[in-house]
Design a protein around this motif. Structure first.
Motif, short mmCIF file in Angstrom:
data_model
loop_
_atom_site.label_atom_id
_atom_site.label_comp_id
_atom_site.label_asym_id
_atom_site.label_seq_id
_atom_site.Cartn_x
_atom_site.Cartn_y
_atom_site.Cartn_z
N VAL A 157 -1.90 1.75 -4.58
CA VAL A 157 -1.12 0.52 -4.65
C VAL A 157 0.23 0.83 -5.27
CG1 VAL A 157 -0.99 -1.80 -5.65
CG2 VAL A 157 -3.19 -0.91 -4.86
N ASP A 198 -3.33 6.41 1.82
CA ASP A 198 -4.76 6.18 1.89
C ASP A 198 -5.50 7.38 1.31
OD1 ASP A 198 -4.53 3.70 3.11
OD2 ASP A 198 -4.52 4.55 5.13
N THR A 237 -7.10 2.85 -1.26
CA THR A 237 -5.67 2.92 -0.97
C THR A 237 -4.86 2.88 -2.25
OG1 THR A 237 -6.07 1.69 1.09
CG2 THR A 237 -3.79 1.85 0.33
N HIS A 290 -5.15 1.70 -7.65
CA HIS A 290 -5.70 1.76 -6.30
C HIS A 290 -6.37 0.44 -5.91
CE1 HIS A 290 -5.40 6.06 -7.33
NE2 HIS A 290 -5.27 6.27 -6.04
N LYS A 304 -3.69 -6.96 3.22
CA LYS A 304 -4.78 -6.75 2.26
C LYS A 304 -4.56 -7.64 1.04
CE LYS A 304 -5.95 -2.05 3.69
NZ LYS A 304 -6.14 -0.65 3.30
N PRO A 361 0.80 -1.22 0.00
CA PRO A 361 0.00 0.00 0.00
C PRO A 361 0.83 1.27 0.00
CG PRO A 361 0.07 -0.92 2.20
CD PRO A 361 0.86 -1.86 1.33
N SER A 417 1.51 -5.97 3.67
CA SER A 417 0.22 -5.62 4.27
C SER A 417 -0.56 -6.89 4.51
CB SER A 417 -0.58 -4.67 3.36
OG SER A 417 -1.13 -5.39 2.26
#
Length: 292
Positions: A188, A180, A186, A247, A204, A177, A202
């Motif tokens: 990328v 934000d 977020t 993103h 995610k 990430p 992360s």
């Protein structure tokens, strides 16, 4: 806000053999196996339609014509139902405007990236969505609608992600990430496939929904084989990071991995419990079985 090309086309890679579900998938495409009373592919198509997408592109293989047939007119069935006064509304989700559903063949199984590339002529010079139907995403609004809303804000390329416990990240593709943009959006800066827990950037994980710019097709055309000897979509996306906006949208909803039998059963049970017409009865059955 600059005018962006709308997302009107979606690619559904459905050429896989579904070997994890044999023998059921010997004659029936995995995507047509039902979650309660609707096949898995129907949930993904409904999600696309909710997001304003009206052109559905199936990338199929041998033995997958049943998917196209499912969205076609069933003359004998509908004639018989009409003669018997049956409610035809149950078939509404299976109907499509002529020309809105099309398919191309992936003759050789060379990976997800290759499957997406097979749809290049239909996608043309427009941004498009990708749905991996194995990933059943349930939310209000749906995952792709959340992504389209984010696309209208930032444009470029987007992927859906989910936050999972850090100890599980080594089984998934994970984003690196950047800043934000909001609570759910977020930047990328990189993608890492199945990192060791200690090295994961992360928690995610990439979760089966994408909005990509058409330039990815040109990247895929020259993409060399990656992991597993296949042309990987992740590798092509990684090359685009830094050259175009990229993103991640954190999905607000539930995800079920229907690519394996346990996830498929979980999805069936979860959705059945939410149904007004059967939820209470299914809950009673589950409680009785667990008590035995």
């Amino acid at each position: 806000m600059s005018q962006r090309k709308p997302i009107k086309k979606a690619v559904f890679p459905v050429a896989g053999l579904g070997t994890r579900f044999l023998p059921a998938t010997k004659a029936v495409p995995k995507e047509l196996l039902p979650i309660v009373d609707r096949p898995l592919i129907q949930y993904a198509v409904d999600e696309a339609r909710e997001a304003g997408i009206d052109q559905i592109i199936f990338v199929t293989g041998r033995g997958k014509t049943g998917i196209e047939d499912y969205f076609d007119l069933a003359f004998e069935l509908e004639t018989t139902m009409g003669e018997r006064g049956k409610d035809m509304g149950v078939l509404d989700p299976t109907r499509a405007t002529p020309g809105d559903i099309m398919s191309v063949r992936q003759q050789v199984p060379l990976g997800l990236g290759h499957a997406i590339w097979c749809a290049r002529s239909i996608v043309g010079d427009e941004p498009f969505a990708i749905f991996l139907p194995d990933e059943l995403m349930i939310g209000e609004p749906g995952c792709m609608k959340q992504m389209v809303d984010a696309y209208e804000e930032v444009g470029g390329n987007l992927i859906s992600v989910l936050e999972i416990p850090e100890e599980e990240v080594s089984s998934y593709g994970v984003i690196k990430p950047g800043k934000d943009v909001s609570d759910t959006l977020t930047e990328v800066t990189g993608l890492v496939e199945k990192p060791p827990v200690a090295e994961a950037p992360s928690n995610k994980i990439i979760s089966g929904r994408y909005i990509l710019q058409p330039e990815v097709m040109r990247v895929l055309e020259d993409q060399e084989k990656g992991a597993g000897g296949e042309i990987q979509l992740t590798d092509a996306m990684a090359k685009m990071i830094g050259t175009q906006p990229f993103h991640a949208v954190t999905f607000a909803g539930s995800r079920y991995d229907c690519g394996n039998k346990t996830g498929f059963v979980e999805a069936t049970l979860a959705l059945a419990l939410e149904r007004e017409d059967m939820g209470a009865e299914v809950r009673a059955i589950a409680e009785r079985l667990l008590a035995e």
